[in-house]
Design a protein around this motif. Structure first.
Motif, PDB file in Angstrom:
ATOM      1  N   ILE A  76       0.839  -1.204   0.000  1.00 18.96           N
ATOM      2  CA  ILE A  76       0.000   0.000   0.000  1.00 18.96           C
ATOM      3  C   ILE A  76       0.868   1.246   0.000  1.00 18.96           C
ATOM      4  CG2 ILE A  76      -1.686   1.326   1.325  1.00 18.96           C
ATOM      5  CD1 ILE A  76      -2.852  -1.363   2.276  1.00 18.96           C
ATOM      6  N   THR A 117       2.521   1.690  -3.471  1.00 18.69           N
ATOM      7  CA  THR A 117       1.559   2.179  -4.457  1.00 18.69           C
ATOM      8  C   THR A 117       1.249   3.649  -4.228  1.00 18.69           C
ATOM      9  OG1 THR A 117       0.566  -0.023  -4.541  1.00 18.69           O
ATOM     10  CG2 THR A 117      -0.720   1.796  -5.454  1.00 18.69           C
ATOM     11  N   THR A 118       1.056   4.032  -2.962  1.00 18.29           N
ATOM     12  CA  THR A 118       0.760   5.424  -2.641  1.00 18.29           C
ATOM     13  C   THR A 118       1.924   6.328  -3.024  1.00 18.29           C
ATOM     14  OG1 THR A 118      -0.612   4.686  -0.795  1.00 18.29           O
ATOM     15  CG2 THR A 118       0.055   6.993  -0.799  1.00 18.29           C
TER      16      THR A 118
END
Length: 71
Positions: free
Chosen positions: A5, A8-9
């Motif tokens: 996560i 990706t962020t």
């Protein structure tokens, strides 16, 4: 899972400024090319005889009429 996560962020957060920078550069180039295209060109006014000096042609017409009257 948390690492994916975060990765990706961070990827999205890095791509946004790159995208905005690309748009800014593209806009800057477009503005530069339009200002160069709108520069005035040198146009000779004598190149079109129909739009010449009307007062000059009117004076010539009056002179020829005076000459015809004198004859």
């Amino acid at each position: 899972m948390i690492v994916n996560i975060l990765r990706t962020t961070l990827g999205v957060l890095v791509l946004i400024p790159v995208f905005l920078l690309g748009l800014w550069i593209r806009k800057k180039k477009a503005l530069r090319s339009t200002t160069e295209a709108r520069e005035p060109e040198d146009i000779e006014l004598d190149s079109i005889p129909e739009y010449g000096n009307d007062s000059h042609t009117a004076a010539q017409t009056e002179d020829t009429e005076k000459q015809e009257d004198m004859v």
